[in-house]
Every structure is written in structure tokens, then in C-alpha cells.
Design an enzyme around this catalytic site. Structure first.
Site, PDB file in Angstrom:
ATOM      1  CE  LYS A  21      52.107  68.620  53.338  1.00 54.79           C
ATOM      2  NZ  LYS A  21      52.398  67.350  52.718  1.00 54.79           N
ATOM      3  CG  ASN A  38      33.135  72.846  63.909  1.00 57.51           C
ATOM      4  OD1 ASN A  38      32.120  72.346  63.433  1.00 57.51           O
ATOM      5  ND2 ASN A  38      33.417  74.143  63.802  1.00 57.51           N
ATOM      6  CE  LYS A  47      27.164  79.587  74.808  1.00 55.72           C
ATOM      7  NZ  LYS A  47      27.536  78.325  74.183  1.00 55.72           N
ATOM      8  CE  LYS A  69      27.783  83.766  72.063  1.00 54.70           C
ATOM      9  NZ  LYS A  69      28.296  83.358  70.764  1.00 54.70           N
ATOM     10  CG  ASP A  92      34.752  79.801  69.931  1.00 55.02           C
ATOM     11  OD1 ASP A  92      33.853  80.512  69.427  1.00 55.02           O
ATOM     12  OD2 ASP A  92      34.533  78.867  70.738  1.00 55.02           O
ATOM     13  N   PRO A 124      35.773  86.772  65.202  1.00 52.28           N
ATOM     14  CG  PRO A 124      34.920  87.617  63.211  1.00 52.28           C
ATOM     15  CD  PRO A 124      36.089  86.875  63.777  1.00 52.28           C
TER      16      PRO A 124
HETATM   17  O1  C5P Z   1      29.496  80.193  72.323  1.00 48.35           O
HETATM   18  P1  C5P Z   1      28.969  79.251  71.373  1.00 48.35           P
HETATM   19  O2  C5P Z   1      29.860  78.968  70.190  1.00 48.35           O
HETATM   20  O3  C5P Z   1      28.406  77.980  71.962  1.00 48.35           O
HETATM   21  O4  C5P Z   1      27.688  80.030  70.812  1.00 48.35           O
HETATM   22  C1  C5P Z   1      26.862  79.434  69.937  1.00 48.35           C
HETATM   23  C2  C5P Z   1      26.038  80.438  69.186  1.00 48.35           C
HETATM   24  O5  C5P Z   1      26.795  81.605  68.856  1.00 48.35           O
HETATM   25  C3  C5P Z   1      25.614  79.853  67.861  1.00 48.35           C
HETATM   26  O6  C5P Z   1      24.352  80.415  67.511  1.00 48.35           O
HETATM   27  C4  C5P Z   1      26.720  80.298  66.928  1.00 48.35           C
HETATM   28  O7  C5P Z   1      26.295  80.307  65.577  1.00 48.35           O
HETATM   29  C5  C5P Z   1      27.036  81.664  67.468  1.00 48.35           C
HETATM   30  N1  C5P Z   1      28.460  82.066  67.294  1.00 48.35           N
HETATM   31  C6  C5P Z   1      28.751  83.120  66.461  1.00 48.35           C
HETATM   32  N2  C5P Z   1      30.053  83.513  66.293  1.00 48.35           N
HETATM   33  C7  C5P Z   1      31.061  82.914  66.952  1.00 48.35           C
HETATM   34  C8  C5P Z   1      30.766  81.838  67.822  1.00 48.35           C
HETATM   35  C9  C5P Z   1      29.472  81.431  67.963  1.00 48.35           C
HETATM   36  O8  C5P Z   1      27.821  83.675  65.851  1.00 48.35           O
HETATM   37  N3  C5P Z   1      32.305  83.338  66.770  1.00 48.35           N
END
Ligand code: C5P
Length: 403
Positions: A288, A209, A337, A341, A278, A305
Site C-alpha cells: 500500500k 470508471n 470514431k 477505428k 485508456d 491497448p
Molecule cells: O475511444 P472510446 O473509448 O470512446 O471508444 C469506445 C469504443 O472503443 C468502445 O466500443 C470501447 O469498448 C472500445 N475501446 C477499446 N479499447 C480501448 C478503448 C476503447 O476496445 N482501449
């Protein structure tokens, strides 16, 4: 005896941006700072010592061999007098001389002789700034603990457009003043994750990304400035390690997950600034992948995770600060969020219309359970300092309420 005022030595070198330093001296004096100006010979071709003398209210020194100047305040005395030294604009030549420890004029001698934190604000043509010789000298200075301020991107006096503009006087002033702030995180251990994650499809391709890692690196630097013991878990980025920060490099989300969990065991604060992928390819090909003419290629993706979520699920965990990069309904998504979270704070930024990612500036809206704060558009380095101040405040508050 020195006065109770803050004392900043401003070193001006030869470049057209020297005119902006007149304004910096004014803005510092607005903040009741005592300013003394040292100029290189080259600088006097752009602005006269008389101008700086009038603005600083103090004699201006240019030469190491100025008997009257040495008699009034010798160069070693001047180096000791300073609580901060800023070299601005810093020409490529001065940067090279500082990086190599030269002492062939008054300014370079004072920089060697001072124990004060040194700030260097480069300003030069974008092609010069990008030259590997300049970049290597800047990296050397950074490694030695010099704070490099800027440069900014944009129009240049020579007509070029690119990186190499001096930061604006108020940005330079703010960076200097922020460095006098209290060490709000002294005695704490802080873990910061930064950058993107790369998920390999085969030996040459990956899913990644646009995160540059700048925001997370700036947070790590600011936390260290505030006195914390900082570990930075960095995804694949090409950024130098901030001074005094312990760095662990990772590539994939699963590697980052593992590194964060092991480094956070006795951390007080975790800042998740990384843009964690994600999903990852279900499997990574060892050779390759070959193009199949006329056939679509379907990828099966497995979920990664949730790193910050795993920390939140642990019975005792650090104070958790997440980031939320959104393109719409920023406030609603960020607050949701925060709750979902189980975070202590969330810093939301609007990444619609190219904002946030790959930029040197950013703005944040920070939320916690019963409050919020807006940190307006500014360079990520300064934004990180303000965020760290806010995090330190909320962290202390949470500790007090728990004890
Ligand atoms: O859901 P989103 O990716 O927007 O969430 C952002 C927050 O969650 C950030 O602090 C990111 O570092 C954390 N995150 C994480 N593990 C993931 C996805 C996001 O710790 N797999």
C-alpha cells in the site's frame, strides 16, 4: 385447435400495482393477443376478477379447486395453452414460492407445469426488494431462465422512493412482444465486452470508471435471446450472468484485451460495450502506497491497448460494433470514431448531465458507413434488443455484400 393469435397467460399477485395490469391486458389485446388471467387470492383484494374478465374477454381463474373452471380448461391445459407466462405484479411472496417450486395455488402450479418462457415483473417496497432473501430468490429464478422485468426506480405507493416499482404496462407489453421476434442471430458466435476496467495502483487502490456494465450485459442477453452463442467478457461489475451466456471475468484493460482476442478468434460479431480505461499506472506497487505529508503524489500513466482497434487491425476479424460515450458533439465524434477505428457500426450515447452511466434507461444513436438509426430513451434491456436487431440486419447485409 388453438387460434393463430399469440397466447399470453397473465398471473396477477397481491400488490397495489395490480391495477396497472388492467392496462397491460388492454395493451396486449391491442396487439391482437389472446390473454387469460390467473389471480392469486391476494390479488383479488386489489382488483376483482370481474374487471379482468371484462378486459380479457375470458373467464378468470383464481382457485385450483374451482370445479367449473377445471372442467372448462384444467390447470395443465392452461399451462400448455400459454405461449408466454408473465407474473405481474410479482409480490415477494410469489417470487419466493416460484423460486422454491411451490404448487400451493393455481398460479404457482401453472408456472411449474408450463414449458413456455416465464417473465416475472416484481413490484414491492424498496426495502423489501433490497432484502437479501428476495434478491437470492430472484437470482435463482434468473439462473433458471426466467426473465426478470424491472423493477424500476422512483416513487412508490407506500411513499418511499427507490427500486421496486412495477415497469409501466407498455414496457411489459413490449418485452413480451419482443420475445416473439425471430431468432435473428441463430448460428452466429457473438463476443460482448462489458463494464469498466480497474487499473491497480497498489493492493487497495485502483483507477476505474462509472460504467455499471448494464448495457453490455443487456446486449449479451439480447444476443442470446436472438439465438447467438454468446461470450461475455466482463470487467469488475456486480451483475448476474444472463441466462445461457458464457462469462469470462477480467479486471484490467490488458486482461480484457487478452480475453477478447482469444475469444474472438472465430466470432462473427464483436460488441465492445466495455468502458476500457485508456491509461494504467506505469507500475503497480506491491505494498500500500504511504501518504507523504505535504507532498503531492504524481502518477505516471501508460497507455492501454485499444481492444477493438486491435481486432480491426487483424486481416480477418468479426463484424465490429463499438460504443461511444460522449458529452458533446456526439454525432461528429461518433462518426469520426467509426472511421478512425475501422468499425462496422458505432452506438453513440450522450453521457452529459448524468445520462447513460449507472442508469437503467438509455438512448442511442447508431451509425454505420451509409446510414444511421435513433433508438429513443427506454430501459437498457429493451434498447439492447433493438440494437441487436439492427446489428443482425447490418451483419447480414455486410455478409451478402462480401460474398
Ligand atoms: O475511444 P472510446 O473509448 O470512446 O471508444 C469506445 C469504443 O472503443 C468502445 O466500443 C470501447 O469498448 C472500445 N475501446 C477499446 N479499447 C480501448 C478503448 C476503447 O476496445 N482501449
Amino acid at each position: 385447435m388453438h387460434s393463430a393469435k399469440r397466447r399470453i397467460l397473465v398471473g396477477v399477485t397481491g400488490g397495489i400495482a395490480a391495477y396497472k395490469i388492467c392496462e397491460l391486458v388492454r395493451r396486449l389485446r391491442d396487439r391482437d393477443v389472446e390473454v387469460r388471467v390467473v389471480m392469486t387470492e391476494g390479488a383479488t383484494h386489489f382488483v376483482t376478477p370481474t374487471t379482468f374478465q371484462a378486459l380479457s374477454g375470458q373467464p378468470v381463474r383464481v382457485s385450483l379447486w374451482d370445479e367449473a373452471g377445471e372442467a372448462a380448461m384444467g390447470h395443465i391445459e392452461l399451462a400448455r395453452w400459454a405461449e408466454r407466462v408473465i407474473v405481474a405484479p410479482a409480490s415477494a411472496d410469489t417470487i419466493a414460492r416460484l423460486a422454491h417450486g411451490f404448487a400451493n395455488d393455481l398460479l404457482s402450479t401453472v408456472v411449474l407445469a408450463t414449458a413456455a418462457p416465464v417473465f416475472v415483473a416484481p413490484a414491492m417496497n424498496q426495502q423489501m426488494w433490497a432484502h437479501p432473501a428476495v434478491q437470492a430468490n430472484v437470482a435463482t429464478l434468473r439462473q433458471r431462465g426466467v426473465t426478470i422485468l424491472g423493477p424500476a426506480d422512483g416513487d412508490q405507493a407506500c411513499g418511499d422512493i427507490g427500486s421496486g416499482r412495477l415497469l409501466e404496462p407498455n414496457e411489459l407489453r413490449d418485452a413480451l412482444m419482443a420475445s416473439f421476434n425471430n431468432r435473428t442471430l441463430a448460428g452466429t458466435r457473438v463476443v460482448v465486452s462489458a463494464g469498466p476496467t480497474y487499473e491497480d495502483l497498489d493492493p487497495v487502490r485502483f483507477i476505474g470508471n462509472r460504467s455499471s456494465g448494464r448495457m453490455g450485459f443487456a446486449v449479451a442477453a439480447a444476443a442470446r435471446e436472438a439465438g447467438a452463442d454468446v461470450t461475455l467478457i466482463a470487467g469488475p461489475v456486480s451483475l448476474p450472468t444472463p441466462y445461457g451466456v458464457h462469462r469470462v471475468d477480467v479486471r484490467s484493460a490488458r486482461q480484457m484485451h487478452e480475453a477478447v482476442l482469444s475469444q474472438s478468434q472465430n466470432a462473427d460479431i464483436y460488441v465492445g460495450a466495455a468502458a476500457v480505461g485508456d491509461y494504467r499506472p506505469d507500475s503497480t506497487a506491491s505494498e500500500k502506497l504511504k501518504k507523504q505529508e505535504g507532498q503531492p503524489l504524481r502518477l505516471e500513466l501508460a497507455e492501454n491497448p485499444d481492444i477493438i482497434g486491435s481486432l480491426a487491425a487483424m486481416p480477418t476479424h468479426p463484424f465490429l460494433v463499438g460504443f461511444a460515450a460522449e458529452t458533446q458533439s456526439v454525432a461528429d465524434y461518433a462518426q469520426a470514431k467509426l472511421q478512425r477505428k475501422g468499425l462496422d457500426m458505432i452506438a453513440a450515447n450522450d453521457v452529459s448531465a448524468g445520462r447513460g452511466f449507472e442508469q437503467t434507461n438509455n438512448a442511442l444513436h447508431v451509425y454505420w458507413a451509409d446510414g444511421d438509426a435513433v433508438l429513443p430513451d427506454m430501459p437498457k434491456t429493451e434498447l439492447a434488443r433493438q440494437l441487436v436487431t439492427l446489428v443482425a440486419e447490418r451483419y447480414r447485409h455486410a455478409r451478402k455484400s462480401n460474398s
